[in-house]
Design an enzyme around this catalytic site. Sequence first.
Site, mmCIF file in Angstrom:
data_model
loop_
_atom_site.group_PDB
_atom_site.id
_atom_site.type_symbol
_atom_site.label_atom_id
_atom_site.label_comp_id
_atom_site.label_asym_id
_atom_site.label_seq_id
_atom_site.Cartn_x
_atom_site.Cartn_y
_atom_site.Cartn_z
ATOM 1 N N ASP A 169 0.818 -1.210 0.000
ATOM 2 C CA ASP A 169 0.000 0.000 0.000
ATOM 3 C C ASP A 169 0.853 1.262 0.000
ATOM 4 O OD1 ASP A 169 -2.697 -0.033 -0.358
ATOM 5 O OD2 ASP A 169 -3.242 0.039 1.750
ATOM 6 N N ASP A 313 -11.738 -7.746 9.498
ATOM 7 C CA ASP A 313 -11.644 -9.201 9.599
ATOM 8 C C ASP A 313 -12.902 -9.812 10.220
ATOM 9 O OD1 ASP A 313 -11.056 -8.014 12.046
ATOM 10 O OD2 ASP A 313 -8.972 -8.669 12.055
#
Length: 506
Positions: A169, A313
Site C-alpha cells: 500500500d 476481519d
Amino acid sequence: MLSLRGANYIVGALGLCALIAATTVTLSNYEQLSVAVVCVLVFFIVGRRKSRRTQIFLEVLSALVSLRYLTWRLTETLDFDTWIQGGLGVILLTAELYALYMLFLSYFQTIQPLHRAPLPLPDNVDDWPTVDIFIPTYDEQLSIVRLTVLGALGIDWPPDKVNVYILDDGVRPEFEQFAEECGALYIGRVDSAHAKAGNLNHAIKQTFADYILILDCDHIPTRAFLQIAMGWMVADRKIALMQTPHHFYSPDPFQRNLAVGYRTPPEGNLFYGVIQDGNDFWDATFFCGSCAILRREAIESIGGFAVETVTEDAHTALRMQRRGWSTAYLRIPVASGLATERLTTHIGQRMRWARGMIQIFRVDNPMLGRGLKLGQRLCYLSAMTSFFFAIPRVIFLASPLAFLFAGQNIIAASPLAVAAYAIPHMFHSIATAAKGNKGWRYSFWSEVYETTMALFLVRVTIITMLFPSKGKFNVTEKGACWSRKSLILARPTPTSSLPPSWGVAC
C-alpha cells in the site's frame, strides 16, 4: 420414541426451572452463609476431577451462586437515603449487571471447545487446490516483511499451485525489487483507500486461485501451514474460513516490563486458546486478519472484504456467515509473529479493536438481521460487547471513593449479608474461570490487563457508541529496537535520543 435431542431439551428445561427456583428461595443471612460454605466445599470436592462435565457442573454452580447474588442485589440492597446515593448505586448496579451478563455469555460461549484436529489432504497431489498467499504491508520495514515472504515461499505446496504476493500500500520501489529477486509477485496500490481491507480487495481482483492465505507482514509461516490447515476446507465446501492462532515469538509489553516475564501467558492466549475453540463449536469462529485461509468463492459472494468498519476481519466473517457459510478454527500455531513492543502501541491496537467491534455492534448488530443461528449471534454479541468492559471497570475502581471521600453508602447491606452473597459470587466466578482457563490465562493477570487497558479505552468506547463512523484504521507498529536499560511504559524514550553508551539492542 423420544429422540435424544428432545430428551436433552427436556432435561435442559427442567434444569433451568430448578436453577430459577433455587435462585428465588428466600433465606436468612445465616442460612445463606451456610449454603455458601456448602457450595464452596462442593467446588473443591468436585473440582478435583478434570473433565468437561466437571467444568460444566462448576459453571452451573457458579451461575446459581451468582443469580442468588443478583436476586439479593435487586431486592435488598437498593435502599438509598438521597438521590446522590441512588444515582451512584444504580450506576454500580448497572456495571455489575454487565459483569454478570459477560460471565454467563462466556460460560455459554465455551461450553464445549471443539478441539478440531487436522484433516488429511487427498492422496493425489493433482487434487490439491490452488492458493494465493497475500502479505499486505503499508509502512513496515523491508527487514520485517522479507522474513514473512521468504517463509511463505518455503511453504510445502506444489509450486504450480501457489503464488506469493506482496500487497504494497506504499508503492515502494525496494519492495518491488525484492519481490523480483526472491520470486514473489508484487501488487502495488497508490490511494490506500479503506486501508487493509481495500488493499486485499484490490488484490482479489487481480488474482485467481481457489483459496487465499492471508499473513500479516510480520507473521512467518511454517512449511507445513497449508498441509495442516487446508484439509477441512477441501473436505467441506461450506467452510469459508480456516483460522489458526496468532502466536508471537517476542514478548508483549506486560511480559517485557513485569518481573514475571514469560512465566505469565501472553494476553492473547485466552482468546486463541479457549474462546475461539469455543466459538468453533457454535460455528462462530471469526476472521482475525492473519494466519487464516479463506475461500475465494465465499469472499466474492459478499462483494469482498468489509470496509465499513476498522475491524474488517471480524466483520467479513460475520457477513459470510449471514450468507450461510461456515467457519472453522484449528488450535495449532502454524505461524509466528512479533508482539507489540510498547505499551502505547499495544493500547493503540486494542483501541482499534474496540472501535471496530463496537462499530460492527452499531452498524451490523449480530442479534438483528437474517442468516445467523442463535449460538452464532450470542458468540458474536459476546465478542463485540466484551469491549465495553472499560466503563464497568472504571466504575468498580471508583465506587469505593464515594464512601471514602463523600461518605455515600451505595450498597445498603450489612457485612454479614456481603459475606453471605457477594464473596461467594466472586469466589465462584473467579475460581471457575481459572479452572476453565488453566494454562491460558491467570486470574490475577486478567485484572492487571483489563485495569491497564480500561483507563485508555473508556473514551473510545463512549465516542464510538455515540458516533460509530468516527475513527480510522491505524497500522500496529512492529519491529522497533529497545534499550536493555529502558523501562517501556506509556511514554518510552525514543531510542534515537538515548546516549550511545546505553547499547541499544534489536
